[in-house]
Design a protein around this motif. Sequence first.
Motif, PDB file in Angstrom:
ATOM      1  N   PRO A  19       0.839  -1.202   0.000  1.00  0.00           N
ATOM      2  CA  PRO A  19       0.000   0.000   0.000  1.00  0.00           C
ATOM      3  C   PRO A  19       0.876   1.255   0.000  1.00  0.00           C
ATOM      4  O   PRO A  19       1.891   1.307   0.681  1.00  0.00           O
ATOM      5  CB  PRO A  19      -0.793  -0.111   1.302  1.00  0.00           C
ATOM      6  N   PRO A  21       1.109   5.477   0.486  1.00  0.00           N
ATOM      7  CA  PRO A  21       0.446   6.706   0.929  1.00  0.00           C
ATOM      8  C   PRO A  21       0.260   7.665  -0.240  1.00  0.00           C
ATOM      9  O   PRO A  21       0.868   7.508  -1.301  1.00  0.00           O
ATOM     10  CB  PRO A  21       1.411   7.298   1.955  1.00  0.00           C
ATOM     11  N   SER A  22      -0.553   8.662  -0.040  1.00  0.00           N
ATOM     12  CA  SER A  22      -0.818   9.659  -1.081  1.00  0.00           C
ATOM     13  C   SER A  22       0.470  10.353  -1.498  1.00  0.00           C
ATOM     14  O   SER A  22       1.311  10.667  -0.650  1.00  0.00           O
ATOM     15  CB  SER A  22      -1.792  10.720  -0.564  1.00  0.00           C
ATOM     16  N   SER A  39      -5.429   2.749  17.425  1.00  0.00           N
ATOM     17  CA  SER A  39      -5.471   1.491  16.672  1.00  0.00           C
ATOM     18  C   SER A  39      -4.380   0.477  17.002  1.00  0.00           C
ATOM     19  O   SER A  39      -4.490  -0.674  16.585  1.00  0.00           O
ATOM     20  CB  SER A  39      -5.385   1.797  15.173  1.00  0.00           C
ATOM     21  N   GLN A  73       3.145  -1.054   6.458  1.00  0.00           N
ATOM     22  CA  GLN A  73       1.996  -1.003   5.541  1.00  0.00           C
ATOM     23  C   GLN A  73       1.448  -2.414   5.303  1.00  0.00           C
ATOM     24  O   GLN A  73       0.235  -2.631   5.338  1.00  0.00           O
ATOM     25  CB  GLN A  73       2.407  -0.363   4.203  1.00  0.00           C
ATOM     26  N   LYS A  77      -2.269  -3.981   6.489  1.00  0.00           N
ATOM     27  CA  LYS A  77      -3.206  -4.418   5.442  1.00  0.00           C
ATOM     28  C   LYS A  77      -3.488  -5.918   5.489  1.00  0.00           C
ATOM     29  O   LYS A  77      -4.635  -6.351   5.397  1.00  0.00           O
ATOM     30  CB  LYS A  77      -2.669  -4.061   4.059  1.00  0.00           C
ATOM     31  N   GLY A  95      -9.775  -0.304   8.877  1.00  0.00           N
ATOM     32  CA  GLY A  95     -10.060   1.100   9.108  1.00  0.00           C
ATOM     33  C   GLY A  95      -8.868   2.040   8.995  1.00  0.00           C
ATOM     34  O   GLY A  95      -9.043   3.248   9.120  1.00  0.00           O
ATOM     35  N   LEU A  96      -7.669   1.518   8.783  1.00  0.00           N
ATOM     36  CA  LEU A  96      -6.500   2.382   8.608  1.00  0.00           C
ATOM     37  C   LEU A  96      -6.135   2.462   7.132  1.00  0.00           C
ATOM     38  O   LEU A  96      -6.027   1.442   6.452  1.00  0.00           O
ATOM     39  CB  LEU A  96      -5.297   1.855   9.395  1.00  0.00           C
ATOM     40  N   THR A  97      -5.946   3.660   6.663  1.00  0.00           N
ATOM     41  CA  THR A  97      -5.540   3.888   5.275  1.00  0.00           C
ATOM     42  C   THR A  97      -4.018   3.881   5.185  1.00  0.00           C
ATOM     43  O   THR A  97      -3.325   4.011   6.212  1.00  0.00           O
ATOM     44  CB  THR A  97      -6.045   5.255   4.785  1.00  0.00           C
ATOM     45  N   PRO A  98      -3.459   3.755   3.984  1.00  0.00           N
ATOM     46  CA  PRO A  98      -2.010   3.879   3.838  1.00  0.00           C
ATOM     47  C   PRO A  98      -1.482   5.215   4.378  1.00  0.00           C
ATOM     48  O   PRO A  98      -0.387   5.259   4.947  1.00  0.00           O
ATOM     49  CB  PRO A  98      -1.782   3.740   2.339  1.00  0.00           C
ATOM     50  N   ASP A  99      -2.255   6.289   4.240  1.00  0.00           N
ATOM     51  CA  ASP A  99      -1.843   7.575   4.817  1.00  0.00           C
ATOM     52  C   ASP A  99      -1.779   7.480   6.345  1.00  0.00           C
ATOM     53  O   ASP A  99      -0.841   7.987   6.962  1.00  0.00           O
ATOM     54  CB  ASP A  99      -2.795   8.692   4.413  1.00  0.00           C
ATOM     55  N   ASP A 100      -2.770   6.832   6.955  1.00  0.00           N
ATOM     56  CA  ASP A 100      -2.768   6.648   8.407  1.00  0.00           C
ATOM     57  C   ASP A 100      -1.528   5.875   8.848  1.00  0.00           C
ATOM     58  O   ASP A 100      -0.868   6.232   9.830  1.00  0.00           O
ATOM     59  CB  ASP A 100      -4.009   5.878   8.867  1.00  0.00           C
TER      60      ASP A 100
END
Length: 118
Positions: A19, A21-22, A39, A73, A77, A95-100
């Motif tokens: 994954p 991040p932005s 988390s 990451q 995931k 619930g966690l994004t790559p940005d998180d």
Amino acid sequence: MIVAAAISLPVAAQSIQVPQPSPGLMPNPAAGKALFEKSCASCHGASLQGSDKGPPMLSKIYAPSHHGDASFQLAVKNGSRAHHWKFGDMAPVPGLTPDDVAQITAYVRLEQRKAGIR
């Protein structure tokens, strides 16, 4: 002959999608601390010292040279098989994004540097 046959067999390359991040994200350790507390702390400890459910993040095992940022990451995931500790496998963290995760990693890396882990 057998070795030659084995060498000539096509090998399916494993493709692991890490994954990302932005683009342009500048991870913020303060934001990462809040996300970690929400988390991750229940297993890895509020002060990153571990608990009876998960290992400490302030360990040379999690130094950037041993577990790079991509490993965080992937663990969030996909989960992670137990390989350094006897806590059992880590489940994926929904619930966690790559940005998180990038924010959390920035926090963990900052605290590791403070503890002399490089």
